[in-house]
Design a protein around this motif. Structure first.
Motif: not given
Length: 328
Positions: A295-316
């Motif tokens: 929520r604090r960084v602009g993702y609508g759900s934990p799933f959306a953050l996890s998907a972006a985070f893993k795509r860029v950084r390679g880990v959840s």
């Protein structure tokens, strides 16, 4: 808040390690504390900063160096003297065999070395002052954060700002305050160290040889500068290029083209990188949840953050949190 202010907010000093060192020649110290950022102000005498790649930089009185870690380096009174002292993680000082020297070299309030008066005593049976001791002030940041890593990656391992290349009352003020022992002094010194670091980096980035990063140079642009400030002020807002263009008074195409030319990536790609850097810092806080970080960084759900985070950084985000030390 501009990009530099945001990045400097990461390494804000909180109980930073500050020390005034008084050392009689010949002296040499190997710094192996793995600190990510250290600032050294040369008050008196000369010093050489030698890195393991064989490079050496000279510090004269009034000069300030910023050293990016965690690689070790040597600070010495000349280019040849081998280290006699090692500063290890936790700011523990030892001789080269590992014997602790902290108490032996304690000279009072935030002062350390082998000569409390700046001159030596008796040599060869006769009273004769030794060569004037070197005096330097060092401030060490202890943080390790993803936001600050953007700043650190923009710096050389060692940058030196000559004392005659700029004018500021801050070095003298820090020299005066570091030896005081009054209520609240730690906070005073933290803020002074922050101010000095900001002043040094602003001066450094303005110099041609600094090769300032694109995001820094772009801040002065009448279109891209305001767009960067909007993204940094409110990263959680559901920004679009159209929103940014409307707020900056240009067309979407003009903003996208100019932003990419100056910053090196499109606005939304920059925003994604900034959001994930913020998220990485927040994940180090022990009381945050992945949902609250999202929520604090602009993702609508934990799933959306996890998907972006893993795509860029390679880990959840959860794997990142498990592998990364918690913030102090």
């Amino acid at each position: 808040m501009d990009a530099l202010a945001n990045l400097l907010d990461g390494p804000r000093a909180r109980g930073a390690f500050l020390l005034r060192s008084v050392l009689t020649p010949p002296w040499s110290i190997r710094i192996a504390d793995r600190a990510p950022l250290t600032l050294v102000h040369m008050v008196r005498g000369d010093a050489w900063i030698r890195t393991d790649d064989g490079r050496a930089r000279l510090l004269r009185p009034g000069d300030i160096a910023v050293i990016r870690g965690p690689e070790p380096y040597v600070v010495a009174g000349d280019r040849e003297t081998e280290p006699q002292i090692v500063i290890r993680p936790g700011q523990v000082s030892t001789d080269v065999e590992g014997n602790e020297l902290c108490e032996q070299m304690d000279l009072g309030v935030r002062t350390w070395g082998d000569d409390p008066d700046g001159v030596g005593g008796i040599r060869g049976g006769a009273e004769e002052p030794s060569p004037a001791s070197a005096v330097m002030i060092s401030g060490t940041y202890q943080m390790r954060g993803e936001v600050s890593s953007r700043l650190l990656s923009a710096l050389p391992q060692v940058l030196v700002l000559a004392g005659d290349a700029w004018s500021s009352p801050l070095p003298a003020l820090l020299s005066e305050e570091i030896v005081r022992d009054e209520p609240g002094q730690e906070v005073v010194l933290d803020r002074l160290l922050d101010l000095l670091l900001i002043a040094v980096l602003r001066t450094w980035f303005a110099r041609p040889e600094a090769a300032a990063p694109a995001w820094y140079a772009a801040q002065s642009d009448p279109v891209v500068g305001p767009a960067l400030r909007l993204l940094h002020d409110d990263p959680a807002r559901p920004w679009t290029v159209a929103d940014l263009a409307a707020r900056t008074g240009v067309s979407r195409a003009a903003l996208g083209r100019r932003f990419t030319d100056l910053v090196g990536e499109p606005p939304m790609a920059y925003l994604t990188g900034w959001r994930l850097a913020l998220a990485a810092d927040l994940l180090r806080e022990p009381d945050t949840t992945i949902a609250s970080v999202a929520r604090r960084v602009g993702y609508g759900s934990p799933f959306a953050l996890s998907a972006a985070f893993k795509r860029v950084r390679g880990v959840s985000p959860q794997q990142y949190r498990e592998r990364t030390p918690a913030a102090s």
